[in-house]
Write an enzyme that holds these catalytic residues in place. Structure first.
Site, PDB file in Angstrom:
ATOM      1  N   ASP A  71       0.844  -1.203   0.000  1.00  0.00           N
ATOM      2  CA  ASP A  71       0.000   0.000   0.000  1.00  0.00           C
ATOM      3  C   ASP A  71       0.873   1.244   0.000  1.00  0.00           C
ATOM      4  OD1 ASP A  71       1.000  -0.318   2.536  1.00  0.00           O
ATOM      5  OD2 ASP A  71      -0.864   0.111   3.579  1.00  0.00           O
ATOM      6  N   CYS A  72       1.821   1.281  -0.917  1.00  0.00           N
ATOM      7  CA  CYS A  72       2.760   2.403  -1.011  1.00  0.00           C
ATOM      8  C   CYS A  72       2.132   3.551  -1.787  1.00  0.00           C
ATOM      9  CB  CYS A  72       4.046   1.946  -1.684  1.00  0.00           C
ATOM     10  SG  CYS A  72       5.282   3.237  -1.878  1.00  0.00           S
ATOM     11  N   GLY A  73       2.412   4.770  -1.340  1.00  0.00           N
ATOM     12  CA  GLY A  73       1.884   5.942  -2.019  1.00  0.00           C
ATOM     13  C   GLY A  73       2.668   6.345  -3.249  1.00  0.00           C
ATOM     14  N   GLY A  74       3.722   5.606  -3.587  1.00  0.00           N
ATOM     15  CA  GLY A  74       4.489   5.905  -4.794  1.00  0.00           C
ATOM     16  C   GLY A  74       5.901   6.370  -4.525  1.00  0.00           C
ATOM     17  N   ASP A  90      -0.052  -2.824  -5.991  1.00  0.00           N
ATOM     18  CA  ASP A  90      -0.183  -1.674  -5.101  1.00  0.00           C
ATOM     19  C   ASP A  90      -1.657  -1.301  -5.060  1.00  0.00           C
ATOM     20  OD1 ASP A  90      -0.076   0.710  -3.686  1.00  0.00           O
ATOM     21  OD2 ASP A  90       1.835   1.305  -4.571  1.00  0.00           O
TER      22      ASP A  90
END
Length: 331
Positions: A71-74, A90
């Site tokens: 669940d990375c924001g980028g 993701d």
């Protein structure tokens, strides 16, 4: 025959579709998200009849992973597993970004996926090695060795000039590639963030919502005690891995504090301690991935993850106090 699953990107996502199936070596669906096993990971595991693993609690070798859900924001975590050759989902609808974006290709990465984007595919046949039966092995090509006459050839003036040209060309290519990557990072990361900040400031000033939020934030951001409380809240072990992806709290509160400092409501001397207060959760979502990259043992991951999370709960307020002491005389 073996079950397989097709995974597509969401309405605003990117990449894929990915076709995944278990093999003799790849036998786990891994969830590296805050809050335990993600529902998406559980659904894929149920469809494939394989177990799920929590990447925050135990270490799983990359070669044992069928697919990993993050669940990375980028920023960084979204590209770590693609770099290791592991198919990655993701849950946030992002496109390739961050320093590892070049590893995030459509055949190994997909984003914005929801439960409705996962479908069962037809059964596939696998050979004894666990690979699809249609896999074609690559043919090894012999390395051509230079002839003896070429090895013994004496270098003349033209050879020296050629070697010098090649050396200069390598140096130029290094700087050229460095410039390309720098511009790529600016376009994909820095400019979108600057746009986000500009939009936030515009919304805050135009709608007047900033005054309401600022009144709630000022008691915490305008004094040392409030900043300590804010740092403790951001570093709570249950919350910090969830607040980490995308650094939402840090971005929103940081913009609000910056606006209030610009208005003169909050003294500029609180800018440095506020920076540490709103970033107590930094890397808390990356701990299991970092331990995996360091080839830590499963016992180390199980003990190290909660140890670091609770350490941040202690070091976060200490960092705020140190920053507050160092802020004297800066403004």
């Amino acid at each position: 025959m073996m079950k397989s699953v097709i995974i597509n990107h969401g309405p605003n996502g990117w990449g894929g579709p990915l076709k995944v199936f278990p093999t003799e070596t790849q036998k786990y669906v891994v969830s590296v998200t805050g809050g335990g096993i993600h529902p998406l990971a559980q659904k894929i595991a149920d469809l494939l009849d394989v177990p799920t693993k929590d990447g925050f609690k135990e270490k799983i070798e990359p070669e044992e992973i069928i697919i990993v859900i993050v669940d990375c924001g980028g920023t960084l975590r979204c590209g770590v597993y693609p770099k290791l050759g592991v198919k990655t989902i993701d849950v946030h609808p992002i496109s390739p970004s961050g320093p590892l974006s070049k590893f995030m290709t459509e055949d190994i990465f997909v984003s914005g996926t929801s439960l409705d984007d996962v479908t069962v595919s037809e059964n596939i046949e696998v050979d004894s090695s666990g690979e699809p039966a249609t896999t074609i092995s690559e043919v090894e090509r012999p390395v051509e060795e230079p002839s003896q006459s070429e090895v013994n050839k004496k270098k003349g003036l033209m050879d020296i000039v050629t070697s010098l040209g090649k050396t200069i060309g390598k140096v130029v290519n290094i700087f050229y590639q460095g410039g390309r990557e720098s511009i790529d990072i600016v376009i994909k990361n820095i400019l979108p963030f600057m746009t986000f900040v500009s939009i936030m400031v515009g919304i805050i000033n135009y709608t007047g919502v900033g005054n309401m939020i600022a009144n709630a934030v000022k008691p915490l951001a305008g004094n040392l005690g409030g900043l300590l409380v804010l740092s403790v809240i951001c570093a709570i072990p249950i919350l910090s891995p969830i607040l980490g992806p995308g650094a939402v709290i840090a971005q929103v509160v940081g913009v609000l504090i910056g606006v209030e400092i610009g208005k003169g409501t909050i003294p500029p001397s609180y800018a440095l301690p506020a920076l540490f207060a709103i970033n107590s959760q930094v890397v808390c979502d990356f701990i299991p991935v970092g331990l995996t990259l360091c080839e830590a043992t499963p016992e180390t991951v199980e003990i190290g993850t909660p140890a670091v999370l609770f350490t941040r709960l202690v070091t976060g307020p200490i960092a705020v106090i140190v920053a507050w002491l160092l802020s004297f005389g800066l403004y």
